[in-house]
Structure formats: structure tokens, C-alpha cells
Design an enzyme around this catalytic site. Structure first.
Site, mmCIF file in Angstrom:
data_model
loop_
_atom_site.group_PDB
_atom_site.id
_atom_site.type_symbol
_atom_site.label_atom_id
_atom_site.label_comp_id
_atom_site.label_asym_id
_atom_site.label_seq_id
_atom_site.Cartn_x
_atom_site.Cartn_y
_atom_site.Cartn_z
ATOM 1 N N HIS A 1 0.853 -1.189 0.000
ATOM 2 C CA HIS A 1 0.000 0.000 0.000
ATOM 3 C C HIS A 1 0.882 1.229 0.000
ATOM 4 C CE1 HIS A 1 -3.018 2.949 1.169
ATOM 5 N NE2 HIS A 1 -3.914 2.063 0.770
ATOM 6 N N GLU B 1 -11.953 -7.092 3.626
ATOM 7 C CA GLU B 1 -12.116 -5.682 3.965
ATOM 8 C C GLU B 1 -10.931 -4.907 3.409
ATOM 9 O OE1 GLU B 1 -13.177 -2.870 7.852
ATOM 10 O OE2 GLU B 1 -12.720 -5.002 8.097
ATOM 11 N N LEU B 2 -11.178 -3.966 2.523
ATOM 12 C CA LEU B 2 -10.142 -3.285 1.762
ATOM 13 C C LEU B 2 -9.102 -2.626 2.659
ATOM 14 C CD1 LEU B 2 -9.130 -2.388 -1.054
ATOM 15 C CD2 LEU B 2 -10.563 -0.339 -0.794
ATOM 16 N N ASP B 3 -7.834 -2.981 2.433
ATOM 17 C CA ASP B 3 -6.679 -2.368 3.110
ATOM 18 C C ASP B 3 -6.745 -2.477 4.622
ATOM 19 O OD1 ASP B 3 -5.534 -1.645 0.682
ATOM 20 O OD2 ASP B 3 -6.535 0.299 0.647
ATOM 21 N N GLN B 4 -7.390 -3.507 5.134
ATOM 22 C CA GLN B 4 -7.509 -3.686 6.583
ATOM 23 C C GLN B 4 -6.886 -5.002 7.054
ATOM 24 O OE1 GLN B 4 -8.826 -1.202 8.617
ATOM 25 N NE2 GLN B 4 -8.769 -0.088 6.667
#
Length: 286
Positions: free
Chosen positions: A194, A228-231
């Protein structure tokens, strides 16, 4: 020490007395020599215990199944362990997904070509044609699978088919959101880089966002991908100091350098069985 006879144990269980003695005693009675042992407990008493053991034992290939069964029967069952035994000689297979940004992918391919990543990179899949020459120059197969809103499910099915048999997928700046159905087929087997120090500056154009905020630090985060996006659980992060003198282009150049190194470290640690996922966190052994 010969790689062919080197194995690793990763262990998670409730913390209680006697675990180290039980594991080391078992390995001693199997004629194994412990070459590395790392451990961590979440609490001084009554927490969760984590261990990584690397050891050498003669004729590992022939004894692997019996060794695993004996450990399950005499140690793991007694302490209710979640565990895995891997052989260093079992080279993990890795697939890469990428879009147009090449820096993170090229870092992985460069390190792999020089023997710095203990894996086999089997395939690179992209939703664009741009990086074909760069990838094929390393002797790695390259396939373009276009993704649109209407073809997303079909595209993911093709990616899954091509990547089947891999132990790990790496999103080296793959600018597509994977569906929960796809991610569920690869539990804790997809690593993403990320382009910021999560949870800050998610979404589009993070370096413009960082510039507009006048940040004094920029960074990158490598994490496992979940629905869960970017978690997902974070494996590695790093930051660099910046000042008001940095332009958006300066921030992007420095940020991409951080991304390369953070992703390469996270992938290497996964390949070397240094990561244990616990809930939404990771234990990463040195």
C-alpha cells in the site's frame, strides 16, 4: 548445515509452563539440532504463546511424515497447538499481479534473479500490456487479463486458474480491488503493498494527498489481503522524513523506493516462515 535437512516449526498456543522444554526435548530425542529459536508471549502469564524453531535433522525427506505425526501425538496435542512444519527445501511458488507501475515488481524480479528471494516466481499477470518486455526479460511468463466492471468475475476466474498451485500471490501495485470471493480462495496468501503508511491517505493519488497535508513523514505498508479493503494484518511498514521542500514528484520518487523495500522484506519473511497471523495482527520473527 544442509538445506535438504533443514526444517521449521511455527507454533501458536495458550501460554503455559513447559512448552520450550517439550519442543526442544522432542527435537533432541529425534536427533535434531536446533539452529534458531524465537518466541513471544502476549502476556507474562496466561497469554498467547508463539514460537519459531529452525532445526536440522538427518534424512528429513524420508522422515518428514513420521516426524510430523510424532510431534502431533506427543507435543502438539498435549498443548493444543496450532502449528505447521515446513522444509526449507520446499521452494514456495509465487505469482505476481501488477498494473502499470513497475517499481515494486521489478524489485522482486531483480532480487529473485540474484537468488535473494527463496522462491520460484511462476507468472506475472497484468491488466495492461505495458510491462511485458520487462517481465519476459527475466524469463518469467507474462499474461494480460483485462478487467472491466462487467468482466471482473470472469477475469478473476482466469487469474485464479493461472495462479493455481502457487503458495503466494503478490500485488505489486495491482490497481484493481480483488473481490471477497477471490480473496477467500487465498486466505493469508495474498500480500499487497500500500502506497502509504496505513491507515493514512487511502484511495487515489496518495502522494498528492500527502503533499496537500504538508506531511513530514511518508511511508509504505505491506499487508495480507482480506475481504475488507486495506484492513488486513500488517506485515511490514517503513517511513522516510520529508520537508516542505519536497514536491509531489519528490514524494512519489521517495515513496516508491520505500514501497520496493517494504514489499521485498514482507515477501521474504513470508517465504522464510517468519510470520504468524494472530487475529488481525502478525507476529514477525527476526
Amino acid at each position: 548445515m544442509t538445506t535438504a535437512n533443514t526444517a521449521r516449526l511455527l507454533i501458536t498456543c495458550a501460554d503455559r509452563s513447559g512448552i520450550v522444554q517439550a519442543v526442544s526435548g522432542f527435537l533432541y530425542h529425534q536427533g535434531a539440532n536446533i539452529t534458531a529459536l524465537d518466541q513471544y508471549a502476549t502476556e507474562a502469564q496466561g497469554g498467547t504463546y508463539f514460537m519459531r524453531v529452525e532445526f536440522e535433522v538427518n534424512q528429513l525427506a524420508a522422515r518428514r511424515d513420521s516426524l510430523s505425526q510424532a510431534f502431533a501425538d506427543t507435543v502438539a496435542g498435549r498443548y493444543d497447538m496450532t502449528w505447521q512444519l515446513t522444509a526449507v527445501s520446499d521452494i514456495k511458488k509465487v505469482g505476481i499481479l501488477v498494473s502499470k507501475y513497475d517499481h515494486a515488481m521489478l524489485e522482486l524480479l531483480w532480487r529473485h534473479a540474484r537468488g535473494l528471494l527463496p522462491c520460484e516466481i511462476t507468472h506475472v499477470v497484468s491488466n495492461h500490456e505495458d510491462l511485458r518486455d520487462a517481465v519476459e526479460g527475466f524469463g518469467i511468463p507474462f499474461t494480460v487479463i483485462k478487467v472491466t466492471k462487467d468482466t471482473k468475475a470472469e477475469a478473476e476466474a482466469q487469474i485464479h486458474e493461472i495462479m493455481a498451485g502457487n503458495d503466494l500471490l503478490v500485488l505489486a501495485r495491482y490497481m484493481q480491488i480483488l473481490s471477497s470471493d477471490f480473496v477467500e480462495k487465498w486466505p493469508m496468501k495474498v500480500i499487497n503493498i500500500h502506497h502509504s503508511f496505513l491507515p493514512a491517505f487511502v484511495g487515489a493519488d496518495p502522494y498528492r494527498q500527502a503533499y496537500d497535508k504538508g506531511v513530514k513523514l511518508i511511508g509504505a505498508t505491506a499487508h495480507y489481503v482480506t475481504a475488507e479493503l486495506d484492513q488486513g494484518p500488517i506485515i511490514e511498514q517503513d517511513v522516510e522524513r520529508v520537508s516542505h521542500r519536497y514536491s509531489v514528484a519528490d514524494l512519489r520518487e521517495l515513496g516508491e523506493d520505500v514501497e520496493r523495500n517494504v514489499l521485498a522484506r514482507a515477501v521474504r519473511w513470508h517465504l522464510e516462515d517468519r510470520v504468524i497471523v494472530h487475529g488481525n495482527k502478525t507476529i514477525v520473527f527476526d
